[in-house]
Enzyme design. Structure first.
Site, PDB file in Angstrom:
ATOM      1  N   HIS A   1       0.832  -1.219   0.000  1.00 30.64           N
ATOM      2  CA  HIS A   1       0.000   0.000   0.000  1.00 30.64           C
ATOM      3  C   HIS A   1       0.864   1.265   0.000  1.00 30.64           C
ATOM      4  O   HIS A   1       0.402   2.320   0.441  1.00 30.64           O
ATOM      5  CB  HIS A   1      -0.960   0.049   1.204  1.00 30.64           C
TER       6      HIS A   1
ATOM      7  N   SER B   1      15.191  22.144 -15.392  1.00 28.97           N
ATOM      8  CA  SER B   1      14.049  23.025 -15.607  1.00 28.97           C
ATOM      9  C   SER B   1      14.562  24.351 -16.135  1.00 28.97           C
ATOM     10  O   SER B   1      15.639  24.811 -15.740  1.00 28.97           O
ATOM     11  CB  SER B   1      13.307  23.233 -14.285  1.00 28.97           C
TER      12      SER B   1
ATOM     13  N   LYS C   1      16.366  22.075 -10.183  1.00 27.57           N
ATOM     14  CA  LYS C   1      15.662  20.870 -10.609  1.00 27.57           C
ATOM     15  C   LYS C   1      16.529  19.880 -11.380  1.00 27.57           C
ATOM     16  O   LYS C   1      17.347  20.246 -12.200  1.00 27.57           O
ATOM     17  CB  LYS C   1      14.479  21.254 -11.505  1.00 27.57           C
TER      18      LYS C   1
ATOM     19  N   GLU D   1       9.651   9.101 -16.481  1.00 32.58           N
ATOM     20  CA  GLU D   1       8.283   9.565 -16.763  1.00 32.58           C
ATOM     21  C   GLU D   1       7.857   9.212 -18.183  1.00 32.58           C
ATOM     22  O   GLU D   1       6.714   8.827 -18.435  1.00 32.58           O
ATOM     23  CB  GLU D   1       8.193  11.079 -16.569  1.00 32.58           C
TER      24      GLU D   1
ATOM     25  N   TYR E   1      -7.954 -12.919 -46.489  1.00 34.23           N
ATOM     26  CA  TYR E   1      -7.424 -11.564 -46.396  1.00 34.23           C
ATOM     27  C   TYR E   1      -8.506 -10.518 -46.619  1.00 34.23           C
ATOM     28  O   TYR E   1      -9.364 -10.662 -47.474  1.00 34.23           O
ATOM     29  CB  TYR E   1      -6.311 -11.361 -47.442  1.00 34.23           C
TER      30      TYR E   1
ATOM     31  N   GLN F   1      -4.158  -4.272 -43.693  1.00 39.92           N
ATOM     32  CA  GLN F   1      -3.078  -3.329 -43.990  1.00 39.92           C
ATOM     33  C   GLN F   1      -2.835  -2.414 -42.784  1.00 39.92           C
ATOM     34  O   GLN F   1      -1.768  -1.844 -42.636  1.00 39.92           O
ATOM     35  CB  GLN F   1      -3.434  -2.508 -45.233  1.00 39.92           C
TER      36      GLN F   1
HETATM   37  N1  ARG Z   1      -0.423  -3.477 -48.739  1.00 39.57           N
HETATM   38  C1  ARG Z   1      -1.183  -4.632 -48.468  1.00 39.57           C
HETATM   39  C2  ARG Z   1      -1.165  -4.914 -46.957  1.00 39.57           C
HETATM   40  O1  ARG Z   1      -0.375  -4.366 -46.303  1.00 39.57           O
HETATM   41  C3  ARG Z   1      -0.608  -5.811 -49.187  1.00 39.57           C
HETATM   42  C4  ARG Z   1      -1.574  -6.905 -49.450  1.00 39.57           C
HETATM   43  C5  ARG Z   1      -2.558  -6.475 -50.461  1.00 39.57           C
HETATM   44  N2  ARG Z   1      -3.351  -7.544 -50.943  1.00 39.57           N
HETATM   45  C6  ARG Z   1      -4.454  -7.343 -51.603  1.00 39.57           C
HETATM   46  N3  ARG Z   1      -5.100  -8.343 -51.997  1.00 39.57           N
HETATM   47  N4  ARG Z   1      -4.907  -6.138 -51.836  1.00 39.57           N
HETATM   48  O2  ARG Z   1      -1.982  -5.652 -46.427  1.00 39.57           O
END
Ligand code: ARG
Length: 460
Positions: free
Chosen positions: A157, A278, A284, A291, A318, A323
């Site tokens: 504490h 400072s 200081k 920090e 994907y 990105q």
């Molecule tokens: N610049 C894209 C990224 O960072 C690369 C991959 C792009 N792929 C796509 N199918 N558009 O994710």
């Protein structure tokens, strides 16, 4: 004008705003080296498999080295129209070597390309974190060894609890930072699989040798599922998770250094090299590095939450959302490395104020537990009764405005007649820490054992 990389079906080029929101080259140029390494491995494999000729592979190899030296030399012209590092590199390769450049992307997609580049980058950062933590741990071990028997207050504490040794306090952080090191090591192991050859999402009809590219890039093996390979970023999240916990440890220590270096505590003097002054108050000397460590940690936590949030609703495989993975991780990694280095510098340079630590160690009735333990050990009192008697003695000392060792034997006997002169032997802070010999305890002897054990482990 339609995009030269994928514009076959487009009649018009993108709007300027589309180009601006789409481009990642402003930040993913940091992946240049990894991108070129990945491409070299891919080209060599394509040739080995008879998918492209050795001559083309050689031209690609040479050309990629030229492009890399242009990027590293600062003469490379990055183009926003070419979106990202992958297309920037390939477009320049075409300018340098002509037709064979167009064969490099056979059996590959930017999806497996970026996943590979980013893994390589994060893997390097895991190594950097491990190196940074080792340096910090060594600095802590040096402090611990030097101050294995310096006494200081241990707090709960932030109130005086029991005396501990400086070495013990330093070694507590050695334990924490060693677990951090272990987390980065584990994460590195798990991330070390190669996405290259997963292509867009489904794999490819070309007879790629994914084992070969994996090996060339230092991966343990290829990722076993092409959908997973291109669509997860858990390797980056594990890095950020380990970084967040490590950052939390750094921040706690930074907070202690801020407190300890204050005029009210005077436990440590931080070096001039890691302090600032400072512009108005001439006296200081501020612990700015501590920090800033405490504050920068916010970015690392933020990156962790940001990337979790980017990923959490994405259907396989994907999506362009991904990105947005990079900047967060770049920033978190940069700030983690800086924080580790700054902490290592502060710890190496700081000087403990041994007399101030010792004076503070005895204040606040810090040996009350030792007194209670004595009543148990010597008088055979149940601990709960001993606790109560000691509490009365603390109240008495507090009433007289003195510490426990300043009470007279008569004062003590007025509360518990069986107390003898011998009790004063356990009220000193050095006796107190020396008696804490349990495994993991604060006794100097135990601390020295731990220092030796950690040194041996590090040198291993
Ligand atoms: N610049 C894209 C990224 O960072 C690369 C991959 C792009 N792929 C796509 N199918 N558009 O994710």
């Amino acid at each position: 004008q339609a995009n030269q990389m994928w514009g076959g079906r487009f009649a018009e080029g993108p709007d300027a705003i589309m180009e601006a929101i789409n481009a990642s080259i402003g930040f993913d140029q940091r992946l240049a080296r990894q991108d070129i390494e990945g491409s070299r491995a891919h080209a060599a494999m394509l040739a080995a498999q008879g998918i492209i000729t050795d001559k083309d592979a050689e031209a690609i190899r040479e050309g990629l080295l030229t492009v890399l030296s242009e990027i590293e030399g600062g003469s490379f012209q990055f183009s926003t129209a070419l979106e990202d590092i992958h297309m920037n590199v390939e477009a320049r390769l075409k300018e340098v070597i002509g037709e064979p450049a167009g064969r490099l992307h056979t059996g590959r997609s930017r999806n497996d390309q970026v996943a590979t580049d980013f893994r390589l980058w994060v893997r390097d950062q895991a190594d950097a974190a491990i190196g940074g933590l080792e340096a910090l741990i060594r600095a802590l071990l040096t402090q611990a060894e030097e101050g294995a028997d310096w006494v200081m207050p241990g707090f709960t504490h932030l109130q005086t609890a029991q005396p501990v040794t400086w070495g013990h306090h330093m070694m507590a952080y050695v334990e924490m930072f060693s677990r951090d090191l272990g987390r980065f090591t584990d994460a590195r192991k798990r991330m070390n699989e190669s996405p290259l050859g997963a292509a867009a999402l489904a794999g490819t009809s070309f007879p790629l040798d994914r084992q070969m590219t994996a090996e060339a890039l230092g991966f343990d093996r290829p990722c076993a599922n092409s959908l997973d390979a291109v669509s997860d970023r858990d390797f980056a999240l594990e890095f950020l998770g380990a970084a967040s916990i490590c950052a939390m440890h750094l921040s706690r220590f930074a907070e202690e250094l801020v407190i300890w270096s204050s005029a009210q505590f005077r436990f440590v003097a931080l070096s001039d090299r890691f302090s600032t002054g400072s512009s108005i108050m001439p006296q200081k000397k501020n612990p700015d590095a501590a920090e800033l460590i405490r504050a920068k940690i916010g970015r690392i936590f933020g990156a962790n939450v940001a990337l979790m949030t980017v990923m959490k609703g994405l259907p396989l495989a994907y999506s362009k959302d991904m990105q947005e993975d990079k900047e967060q991780v770049f920033d978190a990694a940069d700030n983690l490395m800086l924080a580790l280095a700054a902490m290592t510098g502060m710890v190496s340079d700081m000087k403990a104020n041994v007399p101030a630590l010792e004076a503070a160690a005895g204040a606040g009735f810090s040996t009350a537990t030792d007194l209670a333990d004595w009543l148990v050990r010597v008088l055979g009192m149940p601990f709960r009764d001993a606790h109560h008697v000691t509490g009365s003695l603390v109240a008495k000392a507090e009433g007289q405005g003195c510490d426990l060792p300043d009470l007279t034997l008569a004062d003590m006997q007025a509360v518990e007649p069986r107390i003898t002169e011998e009790v004063f032997g356990v009220l000193g802070v050095h006796n107190s820490v020396a008696s804490r010999m349990s495994y993991g305890g604060t006794a100097p002897e135990r601390v020295r054992e731990q220092v030796a054990a950690w040194k041996a482990r590090l040198d291993d």
